[in-house]
Design a protein around this motif. Structure first.
Motif, PDB file in Angstrom:
ATOM      1  N   UNK A  66      31.220 -49.585 -12.252  1.00 47.56           N
ATOM      2  CA  UNK A  66      31.243 -48.862 -13.527  1.00 47.56           C
ATOM      3  C   UNK A  66      32.411 -47.886 -13.611  1.00 47.56           C
ATOM      4  N   UNK A  67      32.753 -47.284 -12.492  1.00 44.90           N
ATOM      5  CA  UNK A  67      33.858 -46.320 -12.486  1.00 44.90           C
ATOM      6  C   UNK A  67      35.208 -46.984 -12.720  1.00 44.90           C
ATOM      7  N   UNK A  68      35.297 -48.278 -12.389  1.00 43.59           N
ATOM      8  CA  UNK A  68      36.597 -48.950 -12.454  1.00 43.59           C
ATOM      9  C   UNK A  68      36.680 -50.069 -13.480  1.00 43.59           C
ATOM     10  N   UNK A  69      35.612 -50.327 -14.198  1.00 39.57           N
ATOM     11  CA  UNK A  69      35.581 -51.511 -15.056  1.00 39.57           C
ATOM     12  C   UNK A  69      36.668 -51.492 -16.119  1.00 39.57           C
ATOM     13  N   UNK A  70      37.022 -50.328 -16.629  1.00 38.73           N
ATOM     14  CA  UNK A  70      38.070 -50.258 -17.651  1.00 38.73           C
ATOM     15  C   UNK A  70      39.439 -50.645 -17.095  1.00 38.73           C
ATOM     16  N   UNK A  71      39.556 -50.696 -15.764  1.00 36.59           N
ATOM     17  CA  UNK A  71      40.830 -51.026 -15.114  1.00 36.59           C
ATOM     18  C   UNK A  71      40.903 -52.485 -14.670  1.00 36.59           C
ATOM     19  N   UNK A  72      39.821 -53.246 -14.838  1.00 33.56           N
ATOM     20  CA  UNK A  72      39.841 -54.647 -14.429  1.00 33.56           C
ATOM     21  C   UNK A  72      40.896 -55.402 -15.216  1.00 33.56           C
ATOM     22  N   UNK A  73      41.579 -56.329 -14.541  1.00 32.38           N
ATOM     23  CA  UNK A  73      42.587 -57.116 -15.240  1.00 32.38           C
ATOM     24  C   UNK A  73      42.645 -58.519 -14.658  1.00 32.38           C
ATOM     25  N   UNK A  74      42.971 -59.458 -15.522  1.00 26.38           N
ATOM     26  CA  UNK A  74      43.114 -60.838 -15.068  1.00 26.38           C
ATOM     27  C   UNK A  74      44.343 -60.965 -14.179  1.00 26.38           C
ATOM     28  N   UNK A  75      44.199 -61.574 -13.027  1.00 29.72           N
ATOM     29  CA  UNK A  75      45.373 -61.749 -12.157  1.00 29.72           C
ATOM     30  C   UNK A  75      46.364 -62.730 -12.773  1.00 29.72           C
ATOM     31  N   UNK A  76      47.620 -62.556 -12.456  1.00 27.93           N
ATOM     32  CA  UNK A  76      48.644 -63.488 -12.900  1.00 27.93           C
ATOM     33  C   UNK A  76      48.829 -64.537 -11.812  1.00 27.93           C
ATOM     34  N   UNK A  77      48.455 -65.754 -12.123  1.00 27.71           N
ATOM     35  CA  UNK A  77      48.532 -66.835 -11.155  1.00 27.71           C
ATOM     36  C   UNK A  77      49.758 -67.694 -11.428  1.00 27.71           C
ATOM     37  N   UNK A  78      50.423 -68.057 -10.370  1.00 25.16           N
ATOM     38  CA  UNK A  78      51.668 -68.811 -10.515  1.00 25.16           C
ATOM     39  C   UNK A  78      51.439 -70.186 -11.107  1.00 25.16           C
ATOM     40  N   UNK A  79      50.258 -70.777 -10.866  1.00 25.24           N
ATOM     41  CA  UNK A  79      50.044 -72.184 -11.223  1.00 25.24           C
ATOM     42  C   UNK A  79      49.428 -72.383 -12.603  1.00 25.24           C
ATOM     43  N   UNK A  80      48.900 -71.317 -13.219  1.00 23.92           N
ATOM     44  CA  UNK A  80      48.272 -71.511 -14.518  1.00 23.92           C
ATOM     45  C   UNK A  80      48.095 -70.171 -15.222  1.00 23.92           C
ATOM     46  N   UNK A  81      47.961 -70.249 -16.534  1.00 33.37           N
ATOM     47  CA  UNK A  81      47.635 -69.064 -17.334  1.00 33.37           C
ATOM     48  C   UNK A  81      46.142 -69.087 -17.593  1.00 33.37           C
ATOM     49  N   UNK A  82      45.454 -68.058 -17.156  1.00 32.91           N
ATOM     50  CA  UNK A  82      44.005 -68.014 -17.300  1.00 32.91           C
ATOM     51  C   UNK A  82      43.612 -67.713 -18.742  1.00 32.91           C
ATOM     52  N   UNK A  83      42.659 -68.486 -19.223  1.00 29.45           N
ATOM     53  CA  UNK A  83      42.115 -68.282 -20.568  1.00 29.45           C
ATOM     54  C   UNK A  83      40.666 -67.833 -20.397  1.00 29.45           C
ATOM     55  N   UNK A  84      40.301 -66.652 -20.911  1.00 24.20           N
ATOM     56  CA  UNK A  84      38.925 -66.179 -20.756  1.00 24.20           C
ATOM     57  C   UNK A  84      37.912 -67.212 -21.224  1.00 24.20           C
ATOM     58  N   UNK A  85      36.829 -67.337 -20.467  1.00 23.12           N
ATOM     59  CA  UNK A  85      35.722 -68.248 -20.749  1.00 23.12           C
ATOM     60  C   UNK A  85      36.084 -69.722 -20.579  1.00 23.12           C
ATOM     61  N   UNK A  86      37.238 -69.986 -19.973  1.00 24.16           N
ATOM     62  CA  UNK A  86      37.676 -71.376 -19.821  1.00 24.16           C
ATOM     63  C   UNK A  86      37.910 -71.739 -18.350  1.00 24.16           C
ATOM     64  N   UNK A  87      37.153 -71.113 -17.450  1.00 27.47           N
ATOM     65  CA  UNK A  87      37.247 -71.446 -16.031  1.00 27.47           C
ATOM     66  C   UNK A  87      36.002 -70.914 -15.314  1.00 27.47           C
ATOM     67  N   UNK A  88      35.726 -71.494 -14.151  1.00 26.12           N
ATOM     68  CA  UNK A  88      34.692 -70.980 -13.252  1.00 26.12           C
ATOM     69  C   UNK A  88      35.363 -70.293 -12.060  1.00 26.12           C
ATOM     70  N   UNK A  89      34.660 -69.344 -11.478  1.00 24.72           N
ATOM     71  CA  UNK A  89      35.100 -68.714 -10.229  1.00 24.72           C
ATOM     72  C   UNK A  89      34.180 -69.196  -9.110  1.00 24.72           C
ATOM     73  N   UNK A  90      34.764 -69.556  -7.977  1.00 23.29           N
ATOM     74  CA  UNK A  90      34.014 -70.015  -6.816  1.00 23.29           C
ATOM     75  C   UNK A  90      34.324 -69.130  -5.618  1.00 23.29           C
ATOM     76  N   UNK A  91      33.283 -68.698  -4.901  1.00 20.95           N
ATOM     77  CA  UNK A  91      33.494 -68.050  -3.603  1.00 20.95           C
ATOM     78  C   UNK A  91      32.505 -68.634  -2.599  1.00 20.95           C
TER      79      UNK A  91
END
Length: 361
Positions: free
Chosen positions: A181-206
């Motif tokens: 909560x203290x940092x949520x306003x600072x979250x940002x999409x990473x810049x990936x060399x291989x693709x431009x991320x589109x919100x809601x158009x990918x899954x995250x796997x860990x």
């Protein structure tokens, strides 16, 4: 009043950040507290360690024990020997451990052997699965803890049923969510060399649990099942443990994007904008739930049942048919919403520090 705060791994750093800031606020208000921050070195990769200190404004540790890799037994032994010397040189009133990693258990044992009080933050959570190293760490740590700070009533109830005095159990909420909560306003999409991320158009796997990644055939089956269950790209920040196995498998797929582990702000930015998360991590299910991001957990048990009853998480184990159904439901926006978990309000660390002052001053 002197505390020694212990951190050793990525989830530890996230939790310790909130505690350190709450202590600093108490000191600014005139409370007499001193602390030493000990980094065991269990996670030593820059992306799994130093980036978190930098982004979360955690002060430089007073000491890094530099334990490094090795088996769990080797890490436990190394931490105990080094931490014992640290406590002999700088004896505190109490040692504060967080979470359920090897560092948590090893430092708790070492402190108690020197007759120093142990405080366990995130005490009482249980999966019931003793094949998980973390479950053993929880049980051992809680068996010798002096004061227990819990995230939920259910965690408190586990402790009560095991015979812990209710006066030593303190329901405070979740410090990991304080940091979120203290940092949520600072979250940002990473810049990936291989693709431009589109919100809601990918899954995250860990993936990092030994049960999922140590067997190559099982890991390959999981990856193939995930990729068959969606037409969307799957972004996979690869844990060092998992990378070793993937390198041996030489597995590649156009939909699967393997990337290095991400710093805290970028990783949570990635999760926050994802269509959904597939994971075997406990902490990520908490973060995803609070951010109202659909989450599927590739385990049969969880120590965080509140993420299922009130959050956005579902357990599916390794059932690939359930996985396919779940991912299709997520793509159709047919998924449950976050209901709110009591005391997960960003103020758990404040409550912890207030109680510690009450106990030890």
């Amino acid at each position: 009043m002197t505390f020694t705060l212990v951190a050793g791994t990525r989830p530890n750093f996230i939790k310790i950040a909130a505690l350190v800031h709450a202590i600093q606020d108490a000191v600014s208000s005139g409370t007499s507290i001193t602390y030493r921050l000990v980094h065991t070195g269990q996670h030593f990769d820059v992306k799994m360690s130093q980036d978190f200190f930098d982004q979360l404004d955690i002060p430089k540790p007073h000491i890094n024990l530099q334990i490094g890799g090795g088996s769990q037994a080797e890490q436990t032994a190394g931490i105990m020997v080094a931490f014992e010397q640290e406590l002999i040189n700088h004896r505190p009133d109490t040692v504060v451990v967080v979470g359920d990693v090897t560092s948590t258990m090893a430092c708790a044992i070492t402190a108690k052997k020197l007759n120093i009080d142990v405080i366990h933050v995130e005490a009482g959570i249980r999966s019931g699965d003793r094949s998980m190293p973390e479950e053993i760490n929880r049980i051992v740590t809680d068996s010798i803890t002096d004061h227990f700070f819990t995230t939920t009533k259910e965690a408190s109830d586990h402790l009560l049923k095991s015979g812990i005095d209710s006066d030593k159990i303190h329901l405070v909420g979740n410090v990991m969510i304080d940091t979120l909560m203290a940092n949520r306003s600072r979250f940002n999409l990473p810049k990936l060399a291989h693709m431009r991320l589109v919100p809601q158009q990918y899954f995250v796997l860990t993936l990092h649990r030994p049960s999922n990644v140590d067997n190559g055939a099982k890991l390959l089956s999981l990856l193939e099942g995930i990729l068959k269950s969606t037409h969307l790209p799957v972004i996979f920040p690869v844990h060092p443990r998992t990378k070793k196995q993937l390198d041996e498998l030489k597995f590649k797929h156009d939909q699967l994007l393997l990337i290095e582990p991400l710093p805290y702000l970028e990783f949570n930015g990635l999760v926050q904008s994802a269509k959904g998360v597939i994971t075997d991590s406990g902490g990520i299910t908490e973060e995803a739930s609070v951010m109202n991001v659909p989450c599927v957990t590739l385990r049969n048990t969880t120590e965080r049942p509140e993420t299922i009853t009130l959050g956005t998480n579902e357990l599916i184990g390794n059932d690939l048919s359930k996985l396919q159904v779940a991912m299709q439901q997520i793509e159709k926006d047919n998924w449950k919403q976050y209901q709110g978990i009591p005391l997960w309000d960003g103020k758990a660390s404040e409550r912890i520090v207030k109680k510690l002052i009450e106990i030890y001053q």
